[in-house]
Write an enzyme that holds these catalytic residues in place. Structure first.
Site, PDB file in Angstrom:
ATOM      1  N   ASP A   1      73.694 -14.012   6.460  1.00  0.00           N
ATOM      2  CA  ASP A   1      74.488 -13.058   5.694  1.00  0.00           C
ATOM      3  C   ASP A   1      74.120 -13.191   4.220  1.00  0.00           C
ATOM      4  O   ASP A   1      73.947 -14.305   3.721  1.00  0.00           O
ATOM      5  CB  ASP A   1      75.982 -13.349   5.905  1.00  0.00           C
ATOM      6  CG  ASP A   1      76.872 -12.237   5.391  1.00  0.00           C
ATOM      7  OD1 ASP A   1      76.906 -12.011   4.159  1.00  0.00           O
ATOM      8  OD2 ASP A   1      77.542 -11.591   6.209  1.00  0.00           O
ATOM      9  N   ILE A   2      74.006 -12.063   3.516  1.00  0.00           N
ATOM     10  CA  ILE A   2      73.635 -12.126   2.098  1.00  0.00           C
ATOM     11  C   ILE A   2      74.805 -12.534   1.205  1.00  0.00           C
ATOM     12  O   ILE A   2      74.611 -12.858   0.041  1.00  0.00           O
ATOM     13  CB  ILE A   2      73.027 -10.800   1.590  1.00  0.00           C
ATOM     14  CG1 ILE A   2      74.022  -9.650   1.714  1.00  0.00           C
ATOM     15  CG2 ILE A   2      71.724 -10.484   2.317  1.00  0.00           C
ATOM     16  CD1 ILE A   2      73.585  -8.381   1.005  1.00  0.00           C
TER      17      ILE A   2
ATOM     18  N   ASN B   1      84.866  -8.043  13.898  1.00  0.00           N
ATOM     19  CA  ASN B   1      85.918  -7.143  13.458  1.00  0.00           C
ATOM     20  C   ASN B   1      85.721  -5.775  14.089  1.00  0.00           C
ATOM     21  O   ASN B   1      84.591  -5.298  14.200  1.00  0.00           O
ATOM     22  CB  ASN B   1      85.891  -6.999  11.932  1.00  0.00           C
ATOM     23  CG  ASN B   1      86.194  -8.304  11.230  1.00  0.00           C
ATOM     24  OD1 ASN B   1      87.118  -9.005  11.588  1.00  0.00           O
ATOM     25  ND2 ASN B   1      85.400  -8.630  10.231  1.00  0.00           N
TER      26      ASN B   1
ATOM     27  N   GLU C   1      83.660  -3.463   7.959  1.00  0.00           N
ATOM     28  CA  GLU C   1      83.055  -2.774   6.820  1.00  0.00           C
ATOM     29  C   GLU C   1      81.774  -2.035   7.169  1.00  0.00           C
ATOM     30  O   GLU C   1      81.445  -1.050   6.520  1.00  0.00           O
ATOM     31  CB  GLU C   1      82.787  -3.777   5.694  1.00  0.00           C
ATOM     32  CG  GLU C   1      84.061  -4.370   5.132  1.00  0.00           C
ATOM     33  CD  GLU C   1      83.804  -5.382   4.038  1.00  0.00           C
ATOM     34  OE1 GLU C   1      82.629  -5.676   3.738  1.00  0.00           O
ATOM     35  OE2 GLU C   1      84.782  -5.890   3.478  1.00  0.00           O
TER      36      GLU C   1
ATOM     37  N   HIS D   1      78.642  -6.212  14.934  1.00  0.00           N
ATOM     38  CA  HIS D   1      78.047  -7.457  14.474  1.00  0.00           C
ATOM     39  C   HIS D   1      79.018  -8.600  14.716  1.00  0.00           C
ATOM     40  O   HIS D   1      80.226  -8.440  14.616  1.00  0.00           O
ATOM     41  CB  HIS D   1      77.616  -7.401  13.007  1.00  0.00           C
ATOM     42  CG  HIS D   1      78.690  -6.991  12.045  1.00  0.00           C
ATOM     43  ND1 HIS D   1      79.167  -5.695  11.962  1.00  0.00           N
ATOM     44  CD2 HIS D   1      79.365  -7.706  11.122  1.00  0.00           C
ATOM     45  CE1 HIS D   1      80.087  -5.626  11.019  1.00  0.00           C
ATOM     46  NE2 HIS D   1      80.234  -6.834  10.492  1.00  0.00           N
TER      47      HIS D   1
ATOM     48  N   HIS E   1      79.849 -12.441  13.503  1.00  0.00           N
ATOM     49  CA  HIS E   1      79.644 -13.468  12.482  1.00  0.00           C
ATOM     50  C   HIS E   1      79.674 -14.829  13.167  1.00  0.00           C
ATOM     51  O   HIS E   1      80.552 -15.087  13.989  1.00  0.00           O
ATOM     52  CB  HIS E   1      80.776 -13.447  11.452  1.00  0.00           C
ATOM     53  CG  HIS E   1      80.926 -12.177  10.698  1.00  0.00           C
ATOM     54  ND1 HIS E   1      80.444 -12.014   9.428  1.00  0.00           N
ATOM     55  CD2 HIS E   1      81.516 -11.006  11.043  1.00  0.00           C
ATOM     56  CE1 HIS E   1      80.739 -10.799   9.003  1.00  0.00           C
ATOM     57  NE2 HIS E   1      81.392 -10.162   9.969  1.00  0.00           N
TER      58      HIS E   1
END
Length: 125
Positions: free
Chosen positions: A39-40, A97, A105, A110, A112
């Site tokens: 993750d950035i 999510n 978002e 995806h 995490h």
């Protein structure tokens, strides 16, 4: 901005652009079904995102429309990444999510993977 999981897939989302090679990512794993990368904006010492390669908005969308090979491949990829990074023994957290209330978002499924420290309780009370 959070999204409504019932919206159609947006081909311009950041993960679609990463999958097409339009944006760089620090890849940790890739196969026919999934891509995993750092993750950035990490929220833990180790924060990996695992995304399916197909155009799925959310877990609900994926579980309804993906074929059995995609579902198995994606779930196996999440486990494989955790094992290859040595996260099983110390432990890690998975988070996906879905929709507005969860603060999704990016309109691409995806997962995490958070690790690298004791993560504390799941939700703030």
């Amino acid at each position: 901005m959070p999204i409504d999981a019932t919206l159609p897939y947006d081909e311009t989302n950041i993960f679609a652009r990463i999958l097409r090679g339009e944006l760089p990512s620090k890849t940790v794993y890739e196969d026919d079904y999934a891509l995993a990368f750092h993750d950035i904006n990490p929220q833990a010492p180790l924060h990996i995102l695992v995304i399916p390669k197909g155009p799925y908005v959310s877990w609900d969308d994926f579980s309804e429309r993906a074929d059995d090979a995609e579902i198995a491949g994606f779930i196996r990829a999440v486990g494989l990444v955790a094992r290859e990074l040595g996260l099983v023994a110390p432990g890690y957290r998975l988070l996906a999510n879905v929709g507005l209330d969860s603060h999704q978002e990016i309109p691409h499924l995806h997962v995490h993977i958070f690790a690298g420290k004791k993560l504390g309780p799941m939700l703030v009370r």
